[in-house]
Design a protein around this motif. Structure first.
Motif, PDB file in Angstrom:
ATOM      1  N   ASP A 220       0.861  -1.194   0.000  1.00  0.00           N
ATOM      2  CA  ASP A 220       0.000   0.000   0.000  1.00  0.00           C
ATOM      3  C   ASP A 220       0.895   1.242   0.000  1.00  0.00           C
ATOM      4  OD1 ASP A 220      -1.860   1.980   0.313  1.00  0.00           O
ATOM      5  OD2 ASP A 220      -2.937   0.969   1.936  1.00  0.00           O
ATOM      6  N   PRO A 221       0.749   2.141  -0.972  1.00  0.00           N
ATOM      7  CA  PRO A 221       1.639   3.325  -1.040  1.00  0.00           C
ATOM      8  C   PRO A 221       1.398   4.329   0.069  1.00  0.00           C
ATOM      9  CG  PRO A 221      -0.054   3.420  -2.744  1.00  0.00           C
ATOM     10  CD  PRO A 221      -0.181   2.066  -2.094  1.00  0.00           C
ATOM     11  N   ARG A 226       8.189   2.697   8.166  1.00  0.00           N
ATOM     12  CA  ARG A 226       8.124   2.013   9.468  1.00  0.00           C
ATOM     13  C   ARG A 226       6.941   1.056   9.511  1.00  0.00           C
ATOM     14  NH1 ARG A 226      10.993   0.201  13.718  1.00  0.00           N
ATOM     15  NH2 ARG A 226       9.724   0.209  15.646  1.00  0.00           N
ATOM     16  N   GLN A 227       5.794   1.531   9.006  1.00  0.00           N
ATOM     17  CA  GLN A 227       4.607   0.678   9.003  1.00  0.00           C
ATOM     18  C   GLN A 227       4.769  -0.498   8.036  1.00  0.00           C
ATOM     19  OE1 GLN A 227       1.714   3.646   7.938  1.00  0.00           O
ATOM     20  NE2 GLN A 227       1.178   4.095  10.110  1.00  0.00           N
ATOM     21  N   ARG A 228       5.369  -0.216   6.873  1.00  0.00           N
ATOM     22  CA  ARG A 228       5.563  -1.280   5.890  1.00  0.00           C
ATOM     23  C   ARG A 228       6.504  -2.368   6.454  1.00  0.00           C
ATOM     24  NH1 ARG A 228       6.670   1.768   2.191  1.00  0.00           N
ATOM     25  NH2 ARG A 228       4.580   1.909   1.266  1.00  0.00           N
ATOM     26  N   GLU A 229       7.500  -1.933   7.223  1.00  0.00           N
ATOM     27  CA  GLU A 229       8.413  -2.917   7.833  1.00  0.00           C
ATOM     28  C   GLU A 229       7.680  -3.790   8.846  1.00  0.00           C
ATOM     29  OE1 GLU A 229      12.643  -3.009  10.354  1.00  0.00           O
ATOM     30  OE2 GLU A 229      11.737  -1.100   9.716  1.00  0.00           O
ATOM     31  N   GLY A 230       6.799  -3.173   9.652  1.00  0.00           N
ATOM     32  CA  GLY A 230       6.019  -3.952  10.619  1.00  0.00           C
ATOM     33  C   GLY A 230       5.073  -4.925   9.943  1.00  0.00           C
ATOM     34  N   VAL A 231       4.422  -4.479   8.847  1.00  0.00           N
ATOM     35  CA  VAL A 231       3.522  -5.379   8.118  1.00  0.00           C
ATOM     36  C   VAL A 231       4.310  -6.537   7.507  1.00  0.00           C
ATOM     37  CG1 VAL A 231       1.963  -5.552   6.142  1.00  0.00           C
ATOM     38  CG2 VAL A 231       1.815  -3.585   7.693  1.00  0.00           C
TER      39      VAL A 231
END
Length: 563
Positions: A220-221, A226-231
Motif C-alpha cells: 500500500d503506497p 516504518r509501518q511497511r516494515e512492521g507489516v
C-alpha cells in the motif's frame, strides 16, 4: 548317494520329531553311563556273569538313546529286560519319566503302562516259576512297577502338561497384547487424523487470510516505511506459522513431517539452536529489545533436544511479548559439560498491551513435557525485580525418561520389555494364575490334584512294604530250626511224624532252597529250612533239607547256600 540318503532318512526317523542336539546326545550318554555303572553294582550283588553284565550295560545304552523316539516300545522292552537283566532294571525309572511326558493321549499312555506292567509280571512269573510263591511274585512286581515306573511317569506327565499350559497361556497373552496395541494404535491414528483435519480447516484458513491481507497491505503506497516494515514482519510470521502448521498436521496424520516446499527446501528454516538467532532478530524487527549471548564451547545436540531448545526460546519470547510488552529481554545459551542451559529473562512490563491477551495457559506445561521426554527439565518463575525467567536444561544426548512408561493393564511393563529383547512374547503371570485357578478351591488345588495320584501310590507302596516286612518277620519262625532238631530226625521215619516236629517252611526266606545244594533223590518232595546258627561267612546260609517219598523220610542233607 542313494545309500547316504537312506542312511540320513533312517537317522532322521530314529531321531524323531524332537531335535537331537549334541548337548542332548552328550547328556543321554552320560546318563546311560551312570545307570550302567549302577547296574554293574546290582549285577555284582546278584553274582551275575560277565556276559550278563555286558548285556545289561548295552541294554541300558540302547534304551536310553531310543526312549525319545519310541517311548512306549522302550517302556515295554525295559520292563521285560529288567526281569532277566537286573543290571538294566534301574533304567525303568528313566523310561517311565520319558513315556509319561512323550506319549500323546491319556488312552495311549495308559495302554503303554498297562502292557509294560503285564509284560513285567508275566515274565517275572515265568522266570521265578517254582522258586517263589506266585502271589509274592505278583505283589512285589506290582510294588516295584508302581515305585520305579508309574510314579515317575505321573510326575513327568503332570510337569509337562503344566509347562504346555503355561506356554499356551503365554502365547495367548502375547497375541492379546499385540492385538490391543494394534487397536490402540488405530484409535490414536483416527483421533490424530481428526485433530489434524480440524487444525487444517480452521487455523490454515485464518493464517492464509492473514498472509494475503498483510501481503496486500505491505504494498500500500499510503504506508510509511516504518509501518511497511512492521507489516512485512507480520506477513513473514504468518507464512512461517503456515509452514509449521503443515508440519504438525503431517505428523498428526502420518507420524512424519510433511515435505517442505521447493523454495523452503533450498533454504530450510532452522528449527534448532541454529534458528534461535533468527527468532531473536525477528523480535528485534518488531521493536522489542532482545539481547542474545552464548558462552562455552558449542556442541551438537540430537534432533529432539535441538528442537526443544528452539521451542523453549520461541515460547518464552511469546510470553514476554504478551505479558511484559516493552520490557528488555535477554536470551542466554550456556554450553555446560553435560547439558545445554537455555535461559530467557525479561523485566517488568513498561507499557500497556494493545488489548486482551489470548493465552491458553498450556505453553509452559508443554515445554516441561517436551524437555522431560528428552531427559531434561524446564523451570519458570518470577524474578526479584518483577520480571519473569524461563530456564531449560537439555542433555546433549537424548535419554529415556524414567516416568514415561506407564504400567499396562497386567502390571508387567518391565518384564514385557525384557522378553521383547529376547524375542519371546510377554508372559502374564497374573492371567496364568487366574486361568489355573479352579472355582471353590485354593490356589494350591491344581498342584494337589496333579500330585494326588503319585502321593496315593507312594502311600500304598509304604503300606504294602510295611505289611510285607511284618509278614516276613512273622514267618521267620516257620523257616528255621536248631541243628539239634536236625540231628534228632532219622532217615526212615514216617513223613507225618517228621513234619509234625518241624516247621512247615512256608516263608519267602526258604523259597527255592530245596533245589540248591546236592542233587535230590528222584520222585521225592523236599522241605528246606534254615539253621538258627550263623554260618562262617556273612554271604552264606546253612540249610537243612528233608526229602520224603512214599510217606517216609528217605534223605536229609545239610549244606550251605550263597545269598
Amino acid at each position: 548317494m542313494d545309500a547316504k540318503a537312506k542312511a540320513r532318512a533312517g537317522w532322521d526317523r530314529l531321531r524323531g520329531p524332537e531335535p537331537w542336539t549334541r548337548r542332548m546326545l552328550a547328556g543321554d550318554l552320560v546318563l546311560a553311563a551312570v545307570l550302567a555303572l549302577l547296574g554293574l553294582g546290582v549285577e555284582e550283588l546278584d553274582h551275575g556273569s560277565g556276559m550278563r553284565m555286558a548285556a545289561g550295560a548295552a541294554a541300558v545304552l540302547v534304551l536310553t538313546l531310543l526312549r525319545r523316539r519310541l517311548p512306549a516300545t522302550m517302556l515295554v522292552a525295559g520292563s521285560v529286560l529288567g526281569v532277566f537283566l537286573p543290571g538294566s532294571f534301574l533304567v525303568t525309572t528313566l523310561l517311565g519319566w520319558s513315556a509319561g511326558r512323550r506319549i500323546v493321549g491319556v488312552g495311549r499312555a495308559l495302554a503303554a503302562f498297562v502292557i509294560a506292567f503285564l509284560a513285567m509280571v508275566g515274565f517275572s512269573l515265568v522266570h521265578e516259576w517254582g522258586q517263589m510263591r506266585l502271589l509274592l511274585v505278583i505283589v512285589f512286581s506290582t510294588l516295584m512297577f508302581l515305585a520305579t515306573t508309574v510314579m515317575p511317569g505321573l510326575a513327568s506327565r503332570y510337569w509337562h502338561q503344566r509347562r504346555t499350559l503355561l506356554r499356551a497361556l503365554q502365547e495367548r497373552n502375547g497375541q492379546l497384547m499385540r492385538e490391543r496395541a494394534m487397536v490402540a494404535g488405530q484409535a490414536r491414528l483416527r483421533e490424530r487424523q481428526r485433530i489434524a483435519q480440524d487444525m487444517h480447516d480452521s487455523l490454515g484458513h485464518q493464517l492464509a487470510l492473514i498472509a494475503v491481507h498483510t501481503g496486500a497491505l505491505e504494498v500500500d503506497p499510503q504506508l510509511t516505511d516504518r509501518q511497511r516494515e512492521g507489516v512485512g514482519v507480520l506477513r513473514q510470521a504468518s507464512v512461517a506459522a503456515m509452514h509449521e502448521l503443515r508440519e504438525v498436521v503431517g505428523i498428526l496424520r502420518d507420524g512424519v513431517e510433511a515435505p517442505a516446499p521447493a523454495e523452503e527446501a533450498a533454504h530450510p528454516a532452522a528449527r534448532g539452536v541454529a534458528g534461535i538467532a533468527a527468532v531473536v532478530e525477528a523480535a528485534r524487527s518488531a521493536g522489542t529489545e532482545v539481547r542474545l549471548t552464548s558462552s562455552g564451547q558449542p556442541r551438537p545436540l540430537v534432533a529432539a533436544c535441538d528442537h526443544a531448545a528452539y521451542r523453549i526460546v520461541q515460547e518464552a519470547l511469546t510470553n514476554a511479548y504478551k505479558h511484559a510488552p516493552g520490557s528488555a529481554i535477554s536470551v542466554e545459551l550456556r554450553y555446560e559439560d553435560d547439558s545445554l542451559v537455555v535461559e530467557i529473562a525479561n523485566g517488568p512490563a513498561v507499557a500497556t498491551g494493545p488489548g486482551e491477551v489470548v493465552s491458553g495457559g498450556q505453553g509452559l506445561t508443554g515445554l516441561r513435557e517436551r524437555a522431560r521426554l528428552v531427559g531434561g527439565m524446564v523451570h519458570a518463575g518470577a524474578t526479584g525485580d518483577g520480571g519473569f525467567r524461563v530456564a531449560g536444561v537439555l542433555p546433549y544426548g537424548a535419554e529415556r525418561a524414567g516416568s514415561q512408561e506407564v504400567a499396562d493393564d497386567f502390571g508387567q511393563q518391565d518384564r514385557a520389555q525384557a522378553l521383547a529383547l529376547e524375542g519371546a512374547p510377554p508372559m502374564d503371570w497374573a492371567a496364568v494364575d487366574r486361568e489355573l485357578a479352579v472355582p471353590g478351591r485354593s490356589r494350591t488345588g491344581g498342584v494337589v490334584m496333579g500330585c494326588g495320584i503319585a502321593v496315593a501310590a507312594m502311600v500304598l507302596l509304604v503300606i504294602v512294604i510295611g505289611a510285607g516286612v511284618v509278614l516276613m518277620l512273622g514267618s521267620v519262625n516257620d523257616s528255621m530250626i536248631d541243628p539239634s532238631d536236625y540231628d534228632a530226625v532219622h532217615v526212615g521215619e514216617s513223613e507225618q511224624a517228621v513234619r509234625g516236629r518241624l516247621p512247615d517252611g512256608s516263608s519267602i526266606l526258604t523259597s527255592g532252597l530245596d533245589r540248591k545244594g546236592p542233587k535230590r533223590p528222584e520222585g521225592t518232595q523236599c522241605l528246606a529250612l534254615l539253621s538258627t546258627e550263623e554260618s562262617g561267612e556273612l554271604t552264606t546260609d546253612s540249610v537243612f533239607r528233608f526229602c520224603f517219598k512214599d510217606g517216609k523220610l528217605v534223605d536229609k542233607q545239610a549244606y550251605e547256600v550263597k545269598q
